[in-house]
Write a protein that holds these residues in place. Structure first.
Motif, mmCIF file in Angstrom:
data_model
loop_
_atom_site.group_PDB
_atom_site.id
_atom_site.type_symbol
_atom_site.label_atom_id
_atom_site.label_comp_id
_atom_site.label_asym_id
_atom_site.label_seq_id
_atom_site.Cartn_x
_atom_site.Cartn_y
_atom_site.Cartn_z
ATOM 1 N N SER A 1 4.693 51.383 96.590
ATOM 2 C CA SER A 1 4.090 50.827 97.620
ATOM 3 C C SER A 1 5.255 50.229 97.735
ATOM 4 N N VAL B 1 6.595 50.750 101.982
ATOM 5 C CA VAL B 1 6.425 49.154 103.085
ATOM 6 C C VAL B 1 8.610 48.932 103.730
ATOM 7 N N ALA C 1 -0.659 50.011 102.357
ATOM 8 C CA ALA C 1 0.487 50.729 101.083
ATOM 9 C C ALA C 1 -0.168 49.041 99.944
ATOM 10 N N THR D 1 3.068 51.827 90.068
ATOM 11 C CA THR D 1 2.281 51.297 91.759
ATOM 12 C C THR D 1 3.350 50.439 93.077
ATOM 13 N N TYR E 1 -1.333 48.017 96.600
ATOM 14 C CA TYR E 1 -1.353 48.115 95.385
ATOM 15 C C TYR E 1 -1.822 46.825 94.569
#
Length: 297
Positions: free
Chosen positions: A277, A281, A138, A273, A142
């Motif tokens: 993410s 996360v 992730a 994004t 990003y």
């Protein structure tokens, strides 16, 4: 009688407080590099934290020198946390936004976990590594989005910064388990202060201090008091209580928490994004926190 909280939950609390304190580091450094060199910023952080460490050791009556067996680990911790990380970070943030730095340094938990396996004898289960890989993926996705699909020389400096941070976390976490996070950090900063004071004065020789922006001074104060000292105390207490590999994964949230500061104070944009993410996360972090981490005998 109420049950006492499990050690790892106490570690999560302190680790989370430390992460929040660290989250403003990139934005503050980005502001400070407008008026100060990376060397000046690095040395100022050490001197401020060293003075706070001396006062803390005196007030807590921990002025006796640490045992010889702890000195190397304390020195390595100090060099990684107070020299390598802030210097490499400041060099990188001279050419990339704070958001970009936040994303790349989000790989620090993976570096911490790997170093913990090699150095501290921790043995996370497979589910831990799968969740860690998901969090890293992730962060990389990003980074690809915010970096425009390419990497720069600044990414190399950021890589060196996160490796320095990983080593500092592991060595500091090991010693903190015996001496306590506050004592360990205070001694590390105090040992480095004499070596930082001279270069600090030298690095400021050509700086017109009267023309330095107020926010640059505020940033230096934040970096020395919060990032270098208070947040680190909370963080190392968390590592000692909850385990280096497990609590280290809380830093997976750092690049996302760090986005708030540039958005509020530097006008940087949080993209779609970043939001996607954040969910991945956070889920990965929760899995890592719940994983049972064993230690080799």
């Amino acid at each position: 009688m109420s049950a006492r909280p499990a050690p790892w939950t106490v570690g999560v609390l302190f680790g989370f407080l430390g992460m929040l304190g660290f989250s403003g580091t990139l934005a503050a450094t980005r502001v400070a590099v407008a008026d100060f060199s990376p060397l000046a910023i690095t040395c100022a952080r050490i001197v401020i934290a060293g003075l706070l460490g001396a006062v803390t050791l005196y007030l807590t009556r921990r002025t006796a020198l640490p045992e010889r067996r702890h000195l190397v680990a304390i020195a390595v911790m100090g060099l990684g946390l107070a020299v390598g990380y802030p210097f490499f970070l400041a060099v990188a943030l001279q050419s990339v936004p704070a958001v970009h730095g936040a994303v790349v340094t989000g790989l620090a938990p993976a570096a911490t976990a790997i170093i913990a396996v090699l150095r501290a004898g921790e043995r996370p289960p497979p589910i831990f590594w799968l969740a860690c890989a998901a969090g890293i993926a992730a962060v990389l996705a990003y980074a690809y989005d915010t970096g425009g699909g390419q990497f720069s020389a600044a990414d190399g400096w950021l890589l060196l910064a996160l490796l320095s941070l990983g080593v500092a976390y592991v060595e500091g976490g090991r010693v903190s388990a015996e001496l306590g996070g506050t004592t360990t950090l205070s001694w590390a900063m105090l040992f480095l202060t004499p070596f930082a004071a001279g270069p600090l004065v030298w690095s400021l020789r050509d700086v017109d201090l009267a023309s330095v922006a107020m926010w640059s001074w505020v940033s230096i104060a934040y970096l020395g008091v919060v990032s270098m000292f208070l947040a680190a105390i909370f963080w190392y207490r968390g590592l000692a209580a909850g385990g280096i590999a497990r609590i280290g994964q809380i830093n997976l949230l750092l690049p996302l928490a760090a986005l708030v500061w540039p958005a509020l104070f530097l006008g940087e944009t949080i993209t779609a994004t970043a939001l996607a993410s954040a969910v991945i996360v956070f889920a990965a972090m929760m899995v890592c926190l719940k994983a049972r981490v064993r230690r080799r005998a």
